[in-house]
Design a protein around this motif. Structure first.
Motif, PDB file in Angstrom:
ATOM      1  N   LEU A  29       0.829  -1.212   0.000  1.00  0.00           N
ATOM      2  CA  LEU A  29       0.000   0.000   0.000  1.00  0.00           C
ATOM      3  C   LEU A  29       0.862   1.261   0.000  1.00  0.00           C
ATOM      4  O   LEU A  29       0.469   2.285  -0.545  1.00  0.00           O
ATOM      5  N   LEU A  30       2.040   1.193   0.607  1.00  0.00           N
ATOM      6  CA  LEU A  30       2.931   2.356   0.641  1.00  0.00           C
ATOM      7  C   LEU A  30       3.497   2.682  -0.735  1.00  0.00           C
ATOM      8  O   LEU A  30       3.747   3.843  -1.046  1.00  0.00           O
ATOM      9  N   PHE A  31       3.712   1.652  -1.540  1.00  0.00           N
ATOM     10  CA  PHE A  31       4.301   1.837  -2.856  1.00  0.00           C
ATOM     11  C   PHE A  31       3.261   1.831  -3.962  1.00  0.00           C
ATOM     12  O   PHE A  31       3.599   1.643  -5.131  1.00  0.00           O
ATOM     13  N   LYS A  32       2.018   2.016  -3.588  1.00  0.00           N
ATOM     14  CA  LYS A  32       0.935   1.987  -4.565  1.00  0.00           C
ATOM     15  C   LYS A  32       1.059   3.176  -5.512  1.00  0.00           C
ATOM     16  O   LYS A  32       1.233   4.316  -5.098  1.00  0.00           O
ATOM     17  N   THR A  33       0.952   2.894  -6.786  1.00  0.00           N
ATOM     18  CA  THR A  33       1.001   3.952  -7.782  1.00  0.00           C
ATOM     19  C   THR A  33      -0.407   4.468  -8.041  1.00  0.00           C
ATOM     20  O   THR A  33      -1.360   4.059  -7.396  1.00  0.00           O
ATOM     21  N   LYS A  34      -0.536   5.344  -9.001  1.00  0.00           N
ATOM     22  CA  LYS A  34      -1.848   5.902  -9.295  1.00  0.00           C
ATOM     23  C   LYS A  34      -2.785   4.896  -9.946  1.00  0.00           C
ATOM     24  O   LYS A  34      -3.987   5.027  -9.864  1.00  0.00           O
ATOM     25  N   SER A  35      -2.217   3.870 -10.594  1.00  0.00           N
ATOM     26  CA  SER A  35      -3.073   2.858 -11.206  1.00  0.00           C
ATOM     27  C   SER A  35      -3.669   1.978 -10.116  1.00  0.00           C
ATOM     28  O   SER A  35      -3.000   1.644  -9.139  1.00  0.00           O
ATOM     29  N   PRO A  36      -4.913   1.609 -10.256  1.00  0.00           N
ATOM     30  CA  PRO A  36      -5.544   0.788  -9.214  1.00  0.00           C
ATOM     31  C   PRO A  36      -4.952  -0.614  -9.188  1.00  0.00           C
ATOM     32  O   PRO A  36      -4.574  -1.169 -10.220  1.00  0.00           O
ATOM     33  N   ALA A  37      -4.858  -1.160  -8.003  1.00  0.00           N
ATOM     34  CA  ALA A  37      -4.334  -2.519  -7.848  1.00  0.00           C
ATOM     35  C   ALA A  37      -5.357  -3.517  -8.376  1.00  0.00           C
ATOM     36  O   ALA A  37      -6.556  -3.252  -8.409  1.00  0.00           O
ATOM     37  N   ALA A  38      -4.865  -4.649  -8.803  1.00  0.00           N
ATOM     38  CA  ALA A  38      -5.755  -5.667  -9.341  1.00  0.00           C
ATOM     39  C   ALA A  38      -6.625  -6.271  -8.236  1.00  0.00           C
ATOM     40  O   ALA A  38      -7.747  -6.682  -8.483  1.00  0.00           O
ATOM     41  N   LEU A  39      -6.121  -6.300  -7.018  1.00  0.00           N
ATOM     42  CA  LEU A  39      -6.835  -6.907  -5.893  1.00  0.00           C
ATOM     43  C   LEU A  39      -6.819  -5.961  -4.697  1.00  0.00           C
ATOM     44  O   LEU A  39      -5.945  -5.107  -4.577  1.00  0.00           O
ATOM     45  N   GLY A  40      -7.756  -6.150  -3.780  1.00  0.00           N
ATOM     46  CA  GLY A  40      -7.788  -5.362  -2.558  1.00  0.00           C
ATOM     47  C   GLY A  40      -6.783  -5.868  -1.536  1.00  0.00           C
ATOM     48  O   GLY A  40      -6.108  -6.885  -1.726  1.00  0.00           O
ATOM     49  N   PHE A  41      -6.694  -5.153  -0.424  1.00  0.00           N
ATOM     50  CA  PHE A  41      -5.714  -5.477   0.618  1.00  0.00           C
ATOM     51  C   PHE A  41      -5.925  -6.872   1.193  1.00  0.00           C
ATOM     52  O   PHE A  41      -4.974  -7.651   1.311  1.00  0.00           O
ATOM     53  N   ILE A  42      -7.157  -7.204   1.547  1.00  0.00           N
ATOM     54  CA  ILE A  42      -7.439  -8.502   2.167  1.00  0.00           C
ATOM     55  C   ILE A  42      -7.131  -9.637   1.192  1.00  0.00           C
ATOM     56  O   ILE A  42      -6.537 -10.654   1.581  1.00  0.00           O
ATOM     57  N   ALA A  43      -7.515  -9.463  -0.062  1.00  0.00           N
ATOM     58  CA  ALA A  43      -7.251 -10.500  -1.060  1.00  0.00           C
ATOM     59  C   ALA A  43      -5.753 -10.669  -1.286  1.00  0.00           C
ATOM     60  O   ALA A  43      -5.262 -11.803  -1.393  1.00  0.00           O
ATOM     61  N   GLN A  44      -5.015  -9.567  -1.351  1.00  0.00           N
ATOM     62  CA  GLN A  44      -3.567  -9.666  -1.529  1.00  0.00           C
ATOM     63  C   GLN A  44      -2.919 -10.365  -0.340  1.00  0.00           C
ATOM     64  O   GLN A  44      -2.042 -11.212  -0.513  1.00  0.00           O
ATOM     65  N   ALA A  45      -3.336  -9.999   0.871  1.00  0.00           N
ATOM     66  CA  ALA A  45      -2.764 -10.632   2.062  1.00  0.00           C
ATOM     67  C   ALA A  45      -3.080 -12.129   2.090  1.00  0.00           C
ATOM     68  O   ALA A  45      -2.213 -12.941   2.429  1.00  0.00           O
ATOM     69  N   ALA A  46      -4.288 -12.505   1.705  1.00  0.00           N
ATOM     70  CA  ALA A  46      -4.667 -13.920   1.705  1.00  0.00           C
ATOM     71  C   ALA A  46      -3.885 -14.696   0.651  1.00  0.00           C
ATOM     72  O   ALA A  46      -3.381 -15.793   0.924  1.00  0.00           O
ATOM     73  N   ILE A  47      -3.747 -14.134  -0.538  1.00  0.00           N
ATOM     74  CA  ILE A  47      -3.010 -14.832  -1.597  1.00  0.00           C
ATOM     75  C   ILE A  47      -1.533 -14.948  -1.235  1.00  0.00           C
ATOM     76  O   ILE A  47      -0.904 -15.992  -1.446  1.00  0.00           O
ATOM     77  N   ASN A  48      -0.960 -13.890  -0.678  1.00  0.00           N
ATOM     78  CA  ASN A  48       0.433 -13.940  -0.238  1.00  0.00           C
ATOM     79  C   ASN A  48       0.630 -15.016   0.829  1.00  0.00           C
ATOM     80  O   ASN A  48       1.614 -15.758   0.813  1.00  0.00           O
ATOM     81  N   SER A  49      -0.300 -15.089   1.767  1.00  0.00           N
ATOM     82  CA  SER A  49      -0.202 -16.083   2.842  1.00  0.00           C
ATOM     83  C   SER A  49      -0.341 -17.498   2.314  1.00  0.00           C
ATOM     84  O   SER A  49       0.382 -18.405   2.754  1.00  0.00           O
ATOM     85  N   ILE A  50      -1.241 -17.699   1.364  1.00  0.00           N
ATOM     86  CA  ILE A  50      -1.423 -19.036   0.787  1.00  0.00           C
ATOM     87  C   ILE A  50      -0.186 -19.449   0.001  1.00  0.00           C
ATOM     88  O   ILE A  50       0.265 -20.603   0.097  1.00  0.00           O
ATOM     89  N   ALA A  51       0.378 -18.516  -0.763  1.00  0.00           N
ATOM     90  CA  ALA A  51       1.603 -18.833  -1.518  1.00  0.00           C
ATOM     91  C   ALA A  51       2.753 -19.151  -0.566  1.00  0.00           C
ATOM     92  O   ALA A  51       3.525 -20.098  -0.796  1.00  0.00           O
ATOM     93  N   GLY A  52       2.879 -18.391   0.508  1.00  0.00           N
ATOM     94  CA  GLY A  52       3.920 -18.655   1.494  1.00  0.00           C
ATOM     95  C   GLY A  52       3.713 -19.968   2.220  1.00  0.00           C
ATOM     96  O   GLY A  52       4.671 -20.701   2.481  1.00  0.00           O
ATOM     97  N   ALA A  53       2.460 -20.276   2.553  1.00  0.00           N
ATOM     98  CA  ALA A  53       2.171 -21.543   3.223  1.00  0.00           C
ATOM     99  C   ALA A  53       2.483 -22.723   2.307  1.00  0.00           C
ATOM    100  O   ALA A  53       2.997 -23.749   2.760  1.00  0.00           O
ATOM    101  N   ALA A  54       2.202 -22.572   1.020  1.00  0.00           N
ATOM    102  CA  ALA A  54       2.535 -23.635   0.065  1.00  0.00           C
ATOM    103  C   ALA A  54       4.044 -23.854   0.005  1.00  0.00           C
ATOM    104  O   ALA A  54       4.515 -24.994  -0.067  1.00  0.00           O
ATOM    105  N   ALA A  55       4.806 -22.763   0.043  1.00  0.00           N
ATOM    106  CA  ALA A  55       6.264 -22.892   0.042  1.00  0.00           C
ATOM    107  C   ALA A  55       6.749 -23.601   1.302  1.00  0.00           C
ATOM    108  O   ALA A  55       7.664 -24.429   1.245  1.00  0.00           O
ATOM    109  N   LEU A  56       6.149 -23.287   2.445  1.00  0.00           N
ATOM    110  CA  LEU A  56       6.548 -23.957   3.686  1.00  0.00           C
ATOM    111  C   LEU A  56       6.194 -25.438   3.674  1.00  0.00           C
ATOM    112  O   LEU A  56       6.965 -26.276   4.151  1.00  0.00           O
ATOM    113  N   VAL A  57       5.030 -25.771   3.129  1.00  0.00           N
ATOM    114  CA  VAL A  57       4.633 -27.182   3.048  1.00  0.00           C
ATOM    115  C   VAL A  57       5.570 -27.941   2.115  1.00  0.00           C
ATOM    116  O   VAL A  57       5.987 -29.068   2.416  1.00  0.00           O
TER     117      VAL A  57
END
Length: 91
Positions: A29-57
């Motif tokens: 969110l700090l580095f957000k440019t003027k173009s809108p993000a493809a996903l909202g904050f909650i969706a980005q956090a969830a996808i990041n967490s799922i990708a990280g959990a997959a890497a840990l598994v």
């Protein structure tokens, strides 16, 4: 080991992925440019967490134990890549 102990082990195993996923979405969110993000904050956090959990598994499966630095490095790479892809505004 009882069910409560198993749940606590699972939560502690996934805690780094959830923390890194949420922090990456917040920093995004700090580095957000003027173009809108493809996903909202909650969706980005969830996808990041799922990708990280997959890497840990996958690290647990590959090395046979938890807590290897290579697994945590893969967690960061996967979560950062998903943040980069999810934070881009597709036009």
């Amino acid at each position: 080991m009882g069910p409560l102990d198993q749940l606590l082990h699972l939560i502690n195993f996934l805690a780094p992925a959830i923390a890194v996923g949420g922090l990456l979405a917040a920093v995004g969110l700090l580095f957000k440019t003027k173009s809108p993000a493809a996903l909202g904050f909650i969706a980005q956090a969830a996808i990041n967490s799922i990708a990280g959990a997959a890497a840990l598994v996958l690290g647990l499966w590959f090395f046979g134990r938890d807590g290897k630095m290579a697994s945590y490095a893969a967690l960061l790479v996967c979560a950062a890549t998903s943040q980069w892809v999810g934070g881009r505004g597709w036009r």
